[in-house]
Each structure stands twice: as structure tokens, then as C-alpha cells.
Design a protein around this motif. Structure first.
Motif, PDB file in Angstrom:
ATOM      1  N   GLY A   1       0.795  -1.225   0.000  1.00  5.47           N
ATOM      2  CA  GLY A   1       0.000   0.000   0.000  1.00  5.47           C
ATOM      3  C   GLY A   1       0.823   1.268   0.000  1.00  5.47           C
ATOM      4  O   GLY A   1       0.275   2.365  -0.126  1.00  5.47           O
TER       5      GLY A   1
ATOM      6  N   ASP B   1      -6.383  -6.635  -2.630  1.00  8.96           N
ATOM      7  CA  ASP B   1      -7.624  -5.942  -2.965  1.00  8.96           C
ATOM      8  C   ASP B   1      -7.777  -4.629  -2.207  1.00  8.96           C
ATOM      9  O   ASP B   1      -8.228  -3.621  -2.764  1.00  8.96           O
ATOM     10  CB  ASP B   1      -8.827  -6.840  -2.664  1.00  8.96           C
ATOM     11  CG  ASP B   1      -8.900  -8.027  -3.618  1.00  8.96           C
ATOM     12  OD1 ASP B   1      -8.096  -8.066  -4.568  1.00  8.96           O
ATOM     13  OD2 ASP B   1      -9.770  -8.899  -3.409  1.00  8.96           O
ATOM     14  N   GLU B   2      -7.395  -4.631  -0.924  1.00  6.61           N
ATOM     15  CA  GLU B   2      -7.547  -3.424  -0.109  1.00  6.61           C
ATOM     16  C   GLU B   2      -6.697  -2.285  -0.659  1.00  6.61           C
ATOM     17  O   GLU B   2      -7.127  -1.122  -0.682  1.00  6.61           O
ATOM     18  CB  GLU B   2      -7.160  -3.697   1.345  1.00  6.61           C
ATOM     19  CG  GLU B   2      -8.010  -4.743   2.042  1.00  6.61           C
ATOM     20  CD  GLU B   2      -7.632  -6.170   1.639  1.00  6.61           C
ATOM     21  OE1 GLU B   2      -6.564  -6.338   0.991  1.00  6.61           O
ATOM     22  OE2 GLU B   2      -8.400  -7.090   1.953  1.00  6.61           O
ATOM     23  N   ALA B   3      -5.487  -2.610  -1.113  1.00 10.03           N
ATOM     24  CA  ALA B   3      -4.605  -1.575  -1.657  1.00 10.03           C
ATOM     25  C   ALA B   3      -5.152  -1.036  -2.975  1.00 10.03           C
ATOM     26  O   ALA B   3      -5.097   0.169  -3.236  1.00 10.03           O
ATOM     27  CB  ALA B   3      -3.199  -2.149  -1.862  1.00 10.03           C
TER      28      ALA B   3
ATOM     29  N   ALA C   1      -8.324  -0.939  -3.877  1.00  8.34           N
ATOM     30  CA  ALA C   1      -9.489  -0.115  -3.540  1.00  8.34           C
ATOM     31  C   ALA C   1      -9.048   1.263  -3.057  1.00  8.34           C
ATOM     32  O   ALA C   1      -9.669   2.280  -3.408  1.00  8.34           O
ATOM     33  CB  ALA C   1     -10.326  -0.812  -2.471  1.00  8.34           C
ATOM     34  N   ALA C   2      -7.981   1.309  -2.262  1.00  9.63           N
ATOM     35  CA  ALA C   2      -7.465   2.600  -1.779  1.00  9.63           C
ATOM     36  C   ALA C   2      -6.943   3.444  -2.938  1.00  9.63           C
ATOM     37  O   ALA C   2      -7.111   4.664  -2.960  1.00  9.63           O
ATOM     38  CB  ALA C   2      -6.355   2.359  -0.753  1.00  9.63           C
TER      39      ALA C   2
ATOM     40  N   ARG D   1     -15.206  -7.826  -6.354  1.00  9.84           N
ATOM     41  CA  ARG D   1     -14.777  -7.816  -4.949  1.00  9.84           C
ATOM     42  C   ARG D   1     -14.298  -6.430  -4.532  1.00  9.84           C
ATOM     43  O   ARG D   1     -14.622  -5.941  -3.439  1.00  9.84           O
ATOM     44  CB  ARG D   1     -13.644  -8.819  -4.725  1.00  9.84           C
ATOM     45  CG  ARG D   1     -14.043 -10.266  -4.826  1.00  9.84           C
ATOM     46  CD  ARG D   1     -13.032 -11.151  -4.111  1.00  9.84           C
ATOM     47  NE  ARG D   1     -11.654 -10.860  -4.480  1.00  9.84           N
ATOM     48  CZ  ARG D   1     -11.002 -11.460  -5.475  1.00  9.84           C
ATOM     49  NH1 ARG D   1     -11.625 -12.353  -6.236  1.00  9.84           N
ATOM     50  NH2 ARG D   1      -9.739 -11.160  -5.727  1.00  9.84           N
ATOM     51  N   ILE D   2     -13.534  -5.797  -5.411  1.00  8.72           N
ATOM     52  CA  ILE D   2     -12.985  -4.480  -5.074  1.00  8.72           C
ATOM     53  C   ILE D   2     -14.077  -3.420  -5.081  1.00  8.72           C
ATOM     54  O   ILE D   2     -14.117  -2.546  -4.209  1.00  8.72           O
ATOM     55  CB  ILE D   2     -11.854  -4.126  -6.055  1.00  8.72           C
ATOM     56  CG1 ILE D   2     -10.656  -5.060  -5.816  1.00  8.72           C
ATOM     57  CG2 ILE D   2     -11.430  -2.665  -5.899  1.00  8.72           C
ATOM     58  CD1 ILE D   2      -9.547  -4.907  -6.816  1.00  8.72           C
TER      59      ILE D   2
ATOM     60  N   GLU E   1     -16.071  -3.007  -1.946  1.00  6.72           N
ATOM     61  CA  GLU E   1     -15.437  -2.317  -0.821  1.00  6.72           C
ATOM     62  C   GLU E   1     -15.603  -0.797  -0.897  1.00  6.72           C
ATOM     63  O   GLU E   1     -15.214  -0.088   0.033  1.00  6.72           O
ATOM     64  CB  GLU E   1     -13.949  -2.663  -0.765  1.00  6.72           C
ATOM     65  CG  GLU E   1     -13.685  -4.154  -0.532  1.00  6.72           C
ATOM     66  CD  GLU E   1     -12.204  -4.444  -0.395  1.00  6.72           C
ATOM     67  OE1 GLU E   1     -11.450  -3.483  -0.143  1.00  6.72           O
ATOM     68  OE2 GLU E   1     -11.794  -5.610  -0.526  1.00  6.72           O
TER      69      GLU E   1
END
Length: 463
Positions: A73, A97-99, A101-102, A126-127, A130
Motif C-alpha cells: 500500500g 484488494d484493499e490496496a 481499492a485505496a 470484490r474491489i 469495498e
């Protein structure tokens, strides 16, 4: 006399820069190998995003993937969007995925669409799950358009104001709502109550006008007519034609839906030019990360087509097998006629494809181009026919052979000039891409003319 020392001095000054760059590349590699994420992150953040992206692209595919994993990230969003397509796709694939989305939340909507295009459908869902419903709806709008349409490329953040607003009202609104505005914009788009585009006010005009003047009194007519469904290449042509820095995008009803900026259009122009250049050589992929298998898949189909057309030319030669058996010199001179004719056809083809891409082959311009290239073929045909005839006559001590190859060369050059223009124009008329298919047809037609005219004339004159 003074230019050479200056050139040498410039090269000497550049040498330390190159050495520092190479040293930095090696330091980045070693940081990846040593898993020194802190040094790597600090170094990349000190550079301009484009320079940092170039630096990462110098790494091997394995080292690049390890660098992205190492940073996670911490890899700046600005660097990700500056990466070339194949590297950006690899970075998005490696990031969790979290990165991703950010990253999407920090980007303008046009860049978000670029990232989402790199994802497979399951991961994209999935993204998107979020994100907030509003962001998801906005991003999905971009994906709803055709792949090469303006809708995929446009930015959905823009500054629009009603025509009854004053200059002061517009400026105050921009200051109070800075976070909702795009990072960079060049005009205020003036709309009516139904959100239809009425005109635009350049920022320079806005800042020089007194606060109490209405936008309707200073707005300009929008020169471009770009719609969300328009092909990106057509929009790029309008940017070139009107020297635009940005342009509004409207839907079929004339309602303002987005904004197109020159930085995205430059990418389209470069991609289209590269695509046409590769297509003329029978190649449709030339990425730095292509494997041997990728290269074979991209090139083998066109080689197969060329194999087929080569046998057509061979079939023409076989018709005159008896003539070649009796006059061996013909076999020696055949490649000369075919090679020069093929080069002449390729020259005319390159000019025609570029002109078509630049919209310079519409209406009477196409007829002028056909006449110009045919006359050019005639002029070059006369010049090279005389030259080749003199060489052949001196070499084989035969005036009849010199006459034969001279006439054949002239006919081949005229045909090459004509077909180099008429083939791409004909393909465009039937809806095919001239850059992709023209070279095969032009070279085949030129070879057929070269062999048929040379061997046919030889049969008539020399036997």
C-alpha cells in the motif's frame, strides 16, 4: 568548426547523469533483493512519478513484482498510473484488494476506469464491493461504454455552472467546493437547467472579468462536438484540429456528462500511431514483457497470410517456367524488379495510411492523392527504368534484355504508386482498418505486376 567541441562537451556533461541513473537503478535492485522497503519507498517518493515509474520499469519482471509486493500500500498512486500498461497490469495483479481499492479512491474517474479494465471480472466485483455505493455507481458508468469510446476515457469530475451565475458566484463556488472539483481543469462549462451544455468560459477569461458579470455574457461557443459514444481516435482528431487542452463530453441529448483532457488524448494519439506502425509490419503486439510465445502468436498469423500470397506470386512465375529455362538471366534480374516495386508500393502505402489517420484523405483529397502517387510512380518509374536498363544492358550485353527490364520496371512503379493509395482507401470504404490489411495486398499486387510484366515482356521480346 565550433559545433563539434560543443557536442563533445554536451556529451561529457550527460555522462555523469547517465552514470548516476545507472547507479540508482542498481541501488533499487539491491533494495528489492535486500527487502529494504523503507529506502525504496523514500527514494521513489523523492522522484517525479513519471521518473519513478521509468525506474521501476528498468527492473526485471520478477524484481518488479517483488518491488510492488514489498511496497504494498506504500506504492504511490501517482506512480501506478504512470506505469506502462503491461507494468501497471502486473502491479494491480500483485497488490492486495484493499490496496487497489485505496488506489481507486485517490484517482480521477478516468484513471479509475483504466485500473478497473486491468482486473478480471470476479476481482473487480470484490474491489467494487469495498467502495461506497456512490463511488461504485460512478466507476461502473465508465465500464458501461464501449472499450475504445470516449466514455471509457473521459473524466466525470468537471466544473459546471448555470448560465445566470456571475463570475464572482462561480469563483466563490470553486473555492468552497474545491474537493469536488477535478485536480486540473481549464474551463467552466455553462449549462441550462436541464444540464445541456450552452458554452464554456476559459479560466483566463473568468479571472480577468469583473465579479458582477454573468457567465452567459462571456461564455464562448464550444468548438468540439465530442460525445461519450464517440471513438477515442475521432476525439483525438478534434483535439489536434482545434488545439484543445480539454473538451466537454455530452450524451446523445446534449447533456454534459464529463470532460476530456489533453493528457489522456496524447496517450490515445501515441497508441494509435504505434498500432498503425506495427500493423504496417504485420505485428499487433510489441510489449517489453511479451514472452516468446506471445510474440509468435502475434506474428505467425500475418506470416501465414504472407506465405499464401507468396505462393500466388510463385504461381505467376510458374506460368513462365519455359521462358526462364531458356533465358537464365531473367532469374537473376527478377528480384531487382520485385524489390524496387515493393519498396515503391510501401512508400506510397505509408503516406496514404498516415494521411487517412490524419483525416487528410476525405473528399477531393483522396482523388488528388491517387493522381499524385500515380504521377510520382511515373516519374520514379522513368528514372529507375533508365538506370536499371543501362545496368542490365551493360551487364549482359543485351539491348533487348535492357528494354524488357526497363519497360517492366516502369509499369511496376506506376502500379505500385497507384495501388499504394487505392488499396488503403478501398479497405477504409468497406470498413476494414487500412493499417492492418493494406501491406499484404499492396505487396502481393506489386509482386504480381513485377513478375507478370517482366516475364511476359521477356516472352514477347526475347523469344
Amino acid at each position: 568548426m565550433s559545433e563539434q567541441p560543443q557536442t563533445q562537451t554536451s556529451e561529457q556533461e550527460d555522462e555523469p547523469v547517465r552514470e548516476r541513473h545507472l547507479a540508482l537503478e542498481q541501488d533499487v535492485r539491491e533494495a528489492v533483493w535486500d527487502e529494504d522497503a523503507r529506502w525504496l519507498s523514500r527514494t521513489l517518493n523523492r522522484l517525479h512519478p513519471a521518473d519513478a515509474a521509468d525506474l521501476l520499469e528498468q527492473l526485471s519482471t520478477e524484481d518488479f513484482s517483488e518491488a510492488v509486493k514489498l511496497l504494498g500500500g506504500q506504492l504511490p498512486t501517482e506512480i501506478i498510473i504512470e506505469l506502462r500498461d503491461e507494468y501497471r497490469e502486473e502491479a494491480v495483479f500483485v497488490l492486495p484488494d484493499e490496496a487497489v481499492a485505496a488506489v481507486l479512491e485517490e484517482l480521477d474517474s478516468d484513471d479509475v476506469t483504466t485500473i478497473l479494465e486491468d482486473l478480471d471480472e470476479d476481482r473487480r466485483e470484490r474491489i467494487l464491493d469495498e467502495l461506497t455505493p456512490a463511488d461504485r455507481a460512478t466507476f461502473e458508468q465508465g465500464l458501461a461504454y464501449e472499450e475504445d469510446s470516449v466514455g471509457r476515457l473521459m473524466q466525470r469530475e468537471y466544473f459546471a455552472a448555470p448560465e445566470f451565475w456571475t463570475v464572482g458566484h462561480a469563483i466563490d463556488h470553486a473555492r468552497d467546493n474545491a474537493e469536488a472539483l477535478p485536480t486540473e481543469f481549464y474551463e467552466v462549462y455553462v449549462i441550462d437547467p436541464t444540464h445541456r451544455l450552452k458554452g464554456q468560459v476559459p479560466l483566463g477569461t473568468l479571472l480577468r472579468t469583473p465579479r458582477d458579470v454573468k457567465l452567459a455574457d462571456i461564455m464562448e461557443e464550444v468548438q468540439s462536438g465530442i460525445t461519450a459514444e464517440m471513438d477515442q481516435e475521432d476525439a483525438a482528431y478534434q483535439f489536434q484540429k482545434y488545439s484543445l487542452a480539454s473538451a466537454p463530453v455530452v450524451d446523445k441529448a446534449g447533456r454534459l456528462t464529463g470532460m476530456l483532457t489533453v493528457d489522456d488524448v496524447v496517450d490515445v494519439i501515441q497508441e494509435e500511431n504505434t498500432e498503425d506502425l506495427l500493423a504496417l509490419s504485420g505485428v499487433n503486439s510489441a510489449e517489453g514483457t511479451d514472452t516468446v510465445l506471445d510474440s509468435v502468436k502475434a506474428r505467425a498469423p500475418w506470416l501465414a497470410v504472407n506465405l499464401f500470397t507468396a505462393f500466388i506470386a510463385s504461381g505467376i512465375i510458374s506460368l513462365f517456367e519455359g521462358t526462364i529455362d531458356q533465358i537464365v538471366q531473367l532469374a537473376i534480374l527478377m528480384p531487382v524488379v520485385a524489390a524496387l516495386g515493393g519498396n515503391a508500393g510501401s512508400q506510397g502505402l505509408a503516406v496514404a495510411v498516415r494521411a487517412i489517420a490524419e483525416r487528410e484523405m476525405d473528399g477531393d483529397a483522396s482523388r488528388r492523392a491517387i493522381v499524385r502517387e500515380t504521377l510520382t510512380g511515373i516519374a520514379n518509374g522513368v528514372l529507375f527504368a533508365i538506370g536499371v536498363a543501362l545496368i542490365a544492358g551493360f551487364w549482359f550485353q543485351s539491348a533487348a534484355l535492357a528494354l524488357t527490364i526497363g519497360v517492366a520496371m516502369f509499369a511496376t512503379f506506376v502500379w505500385a504508386g497507384f495501388s499504394g493509395v487505392i488499396v488503403p482507401l478501398s479497405l477504409r470504404k468497406v470498413g476494414a482498418d487500412p493499417a492492418v490489411a493494406s501491406s499484404v495486398f499492396v505487396l502481393t499486387l506489386t509482386d504480381i505486376m513485377a513478375f507478370f510484366s517482366f516475364l511476359g515482356l521477356a516472352t514477347l521480346i526475347l523469344l
